[in-house]
Structure formats: C-alpha cells, structure tokens
Design an enzyme around this catalytic site. Structure first.
Site, PDB file in Angstrom:
ATOM      1  N   CYS A 153     -11.455   5.721 -49.304  1.00  0.00           N
ATOM      2  CA  CYS A 153     -11.571   4.495 -49.084  1.00  0.00           C
ATOM      3  C   CYS A 153     -13.066   4.176 -47.454  1.00  0.00           C
ATOM      4  O   CYS A 153     -13.907   4.880 -47.755  1.00  0.00           O
ATOM      5  CB  CYS A 153     -10.498   3.552 -48.273  1.00  0.00           C
ATOM      6  N   ARG A 195      -5.554  -8.414 -44.971  1.00  0.00           N
ATOM      7  CA  ARG A 195      -4.413  -7.586 -45.089  1.00  0.00           C
ATOM      8  C   ARG A 195      -3.639  -6.664 -43.660  1.00  0.00           C
ATOM      9  O   ARG A 195      -2.502  -6.681 -43.654  1.00  0.00           O
ATOM     10  CB  ARG A 195      -5.534  -6.040 -45.784  1.00  0.00           C
ATOM     11  N   ARG A 202      -2.921   2.148 -48.702  1.00  0.00           N
ATOM     12  CA  ARG A 202      -2.552   4.146 -48.804  1.00  0.00           C
ATOM     13  C   ARG A 202      -1.629   4.316 -47.729  1.00  0.00           C
ATOM     14  O   ARG A 202      -0.916   5.509 -48.602  1.00  0.00           O
ATOM     15  CB  ARG A 202      -3.877   4.451 -47.870  1.00  0.00           C
ATOM     16  N   ARG A 227      -9.920  10.481 -45.594  1.00  0.00           N
ATOM     17  CA  ARG A 227      -8.670  10.397 -46.004  1.00  0.00           C
ATOM     18  C   ARG A 227      -7.578  11.947 -47.116  1.00  0.00           C
ATOM     19  O   ARG A 227      -6.198  11.116 -47.442  1.00  0.00           O
ATOM     20  CB  ARG A 227      -8.412   8.807 -45.741  1.00  0.00           C
ATOM     21  N   PRO A 228      -7.390  12.637 -46.438  1.00  0.00           N
ATOM     22  CA  PRO A 228      -6.442  13.738 -47.681  1.00  0.00           C
ATOM     23  C   PRO A 228      -5.357  13.308 -46.691  1.00  0.00           C
ATOM     24  O   PRO A 228      -5.441  12.754 -46.002  1.00  0.00           O
ATOM     25  CB  PRO A 228      -7.494  15.049 -47.456  1.00  0.00           C
ATOM     26  N   ILE A 229      -4.634  13.861 -48.189  1.00  0.00           N
ATOM     27  CA  ILE A 229      -2.580  13.943 -47.351  1.00  0.00           C
ATOM     28  C   ILE A 229      -2.576  14.920 -47.481  1.00  0.00           C
ATOM     29  O   ILE A 229      -1.119  15.268 -47.336  1.00  0.00           O
ATOM     30  CB  ILE A 229      -2.288  13.037 -47.953  1.00  0.00           C
ATOM     31  N   LYS A 270       2.199  -3.881 -37.733  1.00  0.00           N
ATOM     32  CA  LYS A 270       1.935  -3.517 -38.691  1.00  0.00           C
ATOM     33  C   LYS A 270       1.450  -2.762 -39.000  1.00  0.00           C
ATOM     34  O   LYS A 270       2.534  -2.488 -40.174  1.00  0.00           O
ATOM     35  CB  LYS A 270       0.131  -4.076 -39.730  1.00  0.00           C
ATOM     36  N   ASN A 271       1.404  -1.530 -38.537  1.00  0.00           N
ATOM     37  CA  ASN A 271       1.112  -0.241 -38.574  1.00  0.00           C
ATOM     38  C   ASN A 271       2.929   0.767 -37.607  1.00  0.00           C
ATOM     39  O   ASN A 271       3.038   1.553 -38.302  1.00  0.00           O
ATOM     40  CB  ASN A 271       0.466   1.041 -38.282  1.00  0.00           C
ATOM     41  N   ASP A 275      -9.219   1.953 -34.144  1.00  0.00           N
ATOM     42  CA  ASP A 275      -8.942   1.050 -34.780  1.00  0.00           C
ATOM     43  C   ASP A 275      -9.490  -0.638 -34.178  1.00  0.00           C
ATOM     44  O   ASP A 275      -9.291  -1.353 -34.170  1.00  0.00           O
ATOM     45  CB  ASP A 275      -7.351   0.126 -35.220  1.00  0.00           C
ATOM     46  N   ILE A 335     -12.050  10.303 -34.689  1.00  0.00           N
ATOM     47  CA  ILE A 335     -10.854  10.072 -36.285  1.00  0.00           C
ATOM     48  C   ILE A 335     -11.445  10.043 -37.473  1.00  0.00           C
ATOM     49  O   ILE A 335     -10.866  11.067 -38.382  1.00  0.00           O
ATOM     50  CB  ILE A 335     -10.443   8.622 -35.362  1.00  0.00           C
TER      51      ILE A 335
HETATM   52  N1  EPU Z   1      -6.302  14.228 -41.899  1.00  0.00           N
HETATM   53  C1  EPU Z   1      -5.662  15.260 -42.738  1.00  0.00           C
HETATM   54  N2  EPU Z   1      -5.379  15.165 -43.435  1.00  0.00           N
HETATM   55  C2  EPU Z   1      -4.309  14.702 -43.800  1.00  0.00           C
HETATM   56  C3  EPU Z   1      -3.823  13.388 -43.202  1.00  0.00           C
HETATM   57  C4  EPU Z   1      -5.410  13.271 -42.680  1.00  0.00           C
HETATM   58  O1  EPU Z   1      -7.282  15.621 -42.576  1.00  0.00           O
HETATM   59  O2  EPU Z   1      -3.196  15.517 -44.815  1.00  0.00           O
HETATM   60  C5  EPU Z   1      -7.055  13.662 -40.926  1.00  0.00           C
HETATM   61  C6  EPU Z   1      -7.788  11.586 -41.836  1.00  0.00           C
HETATM   62  O3  EPU Z   1      -8.647  12.053 -42.773  1.00  0.00           O
HETATM   63  C7  EPU Z   1      -8.195  11.172 -40.144  1.00  0.00           C
HETATM   64  C8  EPU Z   1      -7.027  12.065 -39.321  1.00  0.00           C
HETATM   65  O4  EPU Z   1      -6.507  13.209 -39.934  1.00  0.00           O
HETATM   66  O5  EPU Z   1      -9.817  11.715 -40.075  1.00  0.00           O
HETATM   67  C9  EPU Z   1      -6.565  11.163 -39.058  1.00  0.00           C
HETATM   68  O6  EPU Z   1      -6.092  10.523 -39.601  1.00  0.00           O
HETATM   69  P1  EPU Z   1      -4.448   9.613 -39.821  1.00  0.00           P
HETATM   70  O7  EPU Z   1      -3.778  10.497 -41.150  1.00  0.00           O
HETATM   71  O8  EPU Z   1      -4.081  10.128 -38.073  1.00  0.00           O
HETATM   72  O9  EPU Z   1      -4.666   8.535 -40.169  1.00  0.00           O
HETATM   73  P2  EPU Z   1      -3.946   7.507 -41.447  1.00  0.00           P
HETATM   74  O10 EPU Z   1      -2.277   7.925 -40.333  1.00  0.00           O
HETATM   75  O11 EPU Z   1      -4.029   7.770 -42.445  1.00  0.00           O
HETATM   76  C10 EPU Z   1      -2.519   5.562 -39.657  1.00  0.00           C
HETATM   77  C11 EPU Z   1      -3.620   4.368 -39.192  1.00  0.00           C
HETATM   78  C12 EPU Z   1      -4.638   3.959 -39.481  1.00  0.00           C
HETATM   79  C13 EPU Z   1      -5.342   4.403 -37.977  1.00  0.00           C
HETATM   80  C14 EPU Z   1      -5.472   5.604 -38.403  1.00  0.00           C
HETATM   81  C15 EPU Z   1      -5.595   6.788 -37.027  1.00  0.00           C
HETATM   82  C16 EPU Z   1      -1.513   3.377 -40.536  1.00  0.00           C
HETATM   83  C17 EPU Z   1      -0.656   2.399 -41.984  1.00  0.00           C
HETATM   84  N3  EPU Z   1      -3.056   3.376 -40.654  1.00  0.00           N
HETATM   85  O12 EPU Z   1      -3.767   5.735 -40.564  1.00  0.00           O
HETATM   86  O13 EPU Z   1      -4.814   2.515 -39.579  1.00  0.00           O
HETATM   87  O14 EPU Z   1      -7.139   4.303 -38.088  1.00  0.00           O
HETATM   88  O15 EPU Z   1      -4.103   6.131 -37.714  1.00  0.00           O
HETATM   89  O16 EPU Z   1      -4.953   6.063 -35.839  1.00  0.00           O
HETATM   90  O17 EPU Z   1      -0.668   3.663 -39.967  1.00  0.00           O
HETATM   91  C18 EPU Z   1      -5.508  -0.018 -39.352  1.00  0.00           C
HETATM   92  O18 EPU Z   1      -4.469  -0.202 -39.432  1.00  0.00           O
HETATM   93  O19 EPU Z   1      -6.971  -0.184 -39.906  1.00  0.00           O
HETATM   94  C19 EPU Z   1      -5.801   1.477 -39.578  1.00  0.00           C
HETATM   95  C20 EPU Z   1      -7.031   2.300 -40.888  1.00  0.00           C
END
Ligand code: EPU
Length: 416
Positions: free
Chosen positions: A116, A396, A92, A121-123, A22-23, A304, A326
């Site tokens: 969530c 999902r 997301r 989970r900020p961006i 998926k990811n 995960d 994480i």
């Molecule tokens: N973070 C920030 N700022 C940002 C982005 C992230 O502070 O701008 C923080 C997050 O809040 C978190 C950490 O950085 O504490 C890591 O988050 P990351 O951005 O790596 O997570 P993600 O990219 O949103 C992906 C997977 C998740 C998986 C995480 C960690 C996808 C679509 N989603 O999420 O998968 O848990 O990486 O490996 O690739 C799942 O499949 O169930 C799932 C949640």
C-alpha cells in the site's frame, strides 16, 4: 468524490468528543468470529473501515447489525472460510480474519493484502506464527490457504514488532490446544483492548501490553458486551490542531495514558496541557518550538501521528528532524506540504523540516489516511483556501472530522 475545503487562519476553541478507536474496533469486531451468540460492541466509530469490516463479517456468514455507535455481531451460524480479494483489497486489516478462521474452522483462505502507499507491509510474521501453531500454509493464486485440524500452542518470536500480527496470533492461540508464548509482541493499547475483550469472552491471556504475552488455549469462547477504547490518533490530531491554530480546546472521552509520547513532545513545542481524568485541556499562545521525533512501536512516538506532527514543525521556529522507523515509505505527505510552502528535505528515513513563517493554501491530495489528515491540519493554518481532494482516505479512519473541526470554529466544509 468528495472534497474538503478549508479556509486557513481561524483559532480553534471549544470542546470535542473523541470517538472510539478504529484500530481497536477492527480486531475486536473480528474476534466475534471466535464466539457463539450475539456480541454487542459500543462506542464503535462510524467510518468506512468499520463498514468494510461489517461487510467482510457478513460475507463470511455472520449477522451484523449497526445502529449509531453500537454494533451487534452474531457469528453463531455457519461461517465460510474464504475472505475474497475484493474485501481484503479495500482494507488491509481484513487479514485479521485469518487467525480466527483457522482456529474455529480448521481452515481459512484469505486473499493476500498486497502493498500500500506507506510500504510493502508483508504478513510473513502472521504466517510464520500460524505455521508454528501447526497450520500448514500455502500461497496460491494470491491467496493464503491455512489449515490445521486443531492449532497447538507454541513459542513464537516476532523479528519485528507487529500490531496486527500480535492480534492475529493472540486470537488464534486463544482456541489452540496448550500454551502459546508471543515474544517481542506489540504493546499498543489496542492489543490490551483486544486481550481484555478476549478474556471477557473466556480466553486465558496474560501479559498483554508487555512484550511477552502468554495464552493458555481454551476450547470455546462466548459472546460478550464491550466498549471500544478512545481513539488516541484522533485525539492526537485534535491536540496538534490546537497547537497549530493557537487554540484553546478541551478533548473529552480520551485516555491520556495512551498519549504519553505525543503529550511530552507537544509540551516541548510550548503548548500548555492539563489532564483531568479522561479530559485533556490544551492551549497554545506563543510560537511553536521545533522538536525532533522518531517513530517507534508503543510506547514510542506513533507512526500514525508523524504526518500531522510534520505540519506542526513546518511552521515552527527552527529546524527539526523527523525519523520514520516503522514504515519505509511514509513520507507521502511531504511533496504535498512542499506545494503549500513547507521547507522539507527527505534523506532515507529522515525528514529535515525548516520552519517557515506561514504555509500557503493549495489544491492537495494524499493516498494514505494519516497523510490526508495532515493536509487538513495544514489547511487550517495556511493563508487562503485549501482544497483537499480524495477524501476517501480520510473517511476510512476519522469520524466526521470536518464537522468536529467546524464545531471548534474552523472554516471547513465538505463538497460533494
Ligand atoms: N511487518 C513485517 N512482517 C509482518 C508484519 C509487519 O515485516 O508480517 C512490518 C511492516 O511492514 C512494518 C512493521 O512491521 O514495517 C510494523 O507493521 P505492523 O504489522 O505493526 O502494522 P499493521 O499491524 O499492519 C497497524 C495499524 C496501522 C499502524 C501500524 C503501526 C491497524 C489496523 N493498523 O498496522 O494503522 O500504522 O500498526 O502502528 O491496527 C492507520 O490507522 O492509519 C494505520 C496505518
């Protein structure tokens, strides 16, 4: 809403084919936005997040055709620059359209995803990176508006390792002018899979899979054919099911190299694991040893798989510590597992799990995908019949999970 009913106590035996990841599929399908022509992706898992991605891409103006595990995407026509709240809210990962849209159209308006169940989970790091590439960023009415006539390469450091942040910027930088260096980039196999696809499309990317990724921007990318890598989290879930049920399973279509941390920990629990190319054979006959884990970015133990591993530790011999580094709130499953008789205490970002002789069936539900999978695993070994509600979350991200478990001998069914 559908429910899954599991009668515990069956030993799982046989073979299971692991689906596409998926990811890996989500960013790769979205990368089509950078291309002209028809992209063809195979081994795409059939699950809700993929349908949501197809809808999102269609909403932006792409033509999407899905047949079994093959998805064709033509983003050669006019593309809109706005991704609405209703689509982003459901998934997301929709925020991954931000980079490609700004790179291709010079502007994007994408709903902010919001928090969530597993954390805020900020961006902010996606936005900081795009700003460094020269985009002007505004946050208005719950939307991010980004614009730049042409993105320009830059040196970008991530304060925190972010998977989708790395992916968003890798896609944006592929069409930027000049060289971008991403430092402290995520190293997950899904990053490498996306980079491989972008390179096939004509991008110039070096270092994907390491913490420093260098992207020399090009002026255009072409459509490709690509195969999605196997889902390491789905594979991990089946490996854990085998250990839990004292089973004997062969997983095929896997990439064992992507599962190093989990395989190491499972061997310490006492499981016998043999690797033969893309097949993994796992057997467990004795008691489960308790083992500590700490989630970390790849190649560390994946967040995960934390919830599923906790189920294993719930019936292990002894006490283990599970630390989640994480996501700040990823222990949603704990209260449900406790209702099934698990002995788990949470303190800050750690959970102390004291193994109990057996779990007992209950009605449970979870508001997160991997937490839902952990409840199914708990149901496979609990005494009695477990009812897992709100299967929406499971759908999902897992393809036909209950059918695959049933084929291995589990007493499991979906009730509409
Ligand atoms: N973070 C920030 N700022 C940002 C982005 C992230 O502070 O701008 C923080 C997050 O809040 C978190 C950490 O950085 O504490 C890591 O988050 P990351 O951005 O790596 O997570 P993600 O990219 O949103 C992906 C997977 C998740 C998986 C995480 C960690 C996808 C679509 N989603 O999420 O998968 O848990 O990486 O490996 O690739 C799942 O499949 O169930 C799932 C949640």
């Amino acid at each position: 809403m559908d429910k899954i009913i599991v009668e515990g106590g069956r030993t799982l035996k046989g073979e299971v084919r692991i689906s596409g990841a998926k990811n890996a599929a989500l960013p790769i399908l979205i990368a089509s936005l950078l291309t002209d022509g028809i992209n063809t992706f195979s081994n795409v898992p059939q699950l809700q997040d993929i349908h949501s991605t197809a809808l999102l891409l269609e909403n932006l103006g792409a033509r999407v055709e899905t047949r079994a595990g093959t998805v064709r995407i033509d983003a050669g026509g006019p593309i809109q620059y706005e991704a609405e709240y209703d689509l982003v809210r459901k998934m997301r990962a929709s925020v991954l359209v931000l980079g490609p849209l700004v790179a291709r159209l010079g502007k994007a308006r994408v709903s902010l995803p919001g928090g969530c169940a597993i954390g805020a989970r900020p961006i902010n790091l996606h936005l900081k990176g795009l700003a460094a590439l020269g985009a002007s960023i505004e946050l208005t009415h719950g939307y991010v508006e980004a614009s730049a006539p042409r993105l320009k390469g830059a040196d970008i450091y991530f304060d925190v390792v972010t998977v989708t942040g790395t992916e968003n910027l890798m896609m944006a930088a592929s069409l930027a002018q000049g060289t971008t260096v991403l430092r402290n980039a995520a190293c997950e196999p899904e990053i490498v899979a996306l980079a491989d696809t972008l390179i096939k499309m004509g991008a110039d990317i070096q270092g994907a899979g390491t913490s420093v990724v260098t992207i020399n921007g090009v002026s255009s990318l072409k459509a490709v054919e690509a195969t999605i890598i196997p889902d390491r989290i789905e594979a991990g879930t089946f490996l854990m099911a085998a250990v839990l049920t004292k089973g004997n399973i062969t997983l095929f279509n896997t990439e064992p190299d992507h599962l190093g941390a989990l395989i190491d920990k499972l061997r310490l629990t006492g499981a016998e694991i043999d690797i033969d190319g893309n097949n993994i054979h796992i057997k467990n006959s004795g008691p489960i040893n308790s083992v500590d884990i700490k989630t970390q970015p790849y190649p560390g133990f994946p967040t995960d798989m934390q919830a599923q591993f906790m189920v294993l530790m719930s019936i292990a011999n002894g006490t283990s510590m599970i630390s989640e580094t994480i996501f700040e709130n990823r222990f949603i499953h704990v209260s449900e597992l406790r209702r099934m008789g698990a002995d788990i205490q949470v303190s800050g970002n750690s959970a102390i799990v004291k193994g109990v002789p057996h779990l007992s069936a209950a009605q449970v539900m979870a508001t997160d995908l991997r937490a839902s999978a952990s409840l199914i695993l708990a149901g496979l070994v609990a005494e009695g019949t477990t009812q897992v509600n709100r299967v929406y979350h499971l759908d999902r991200g897992y393809e036909s999970l209950e059918k695959k478990f049933a084929a291995l001998g589990a007493a499991i069914q979906r009730v509409k």
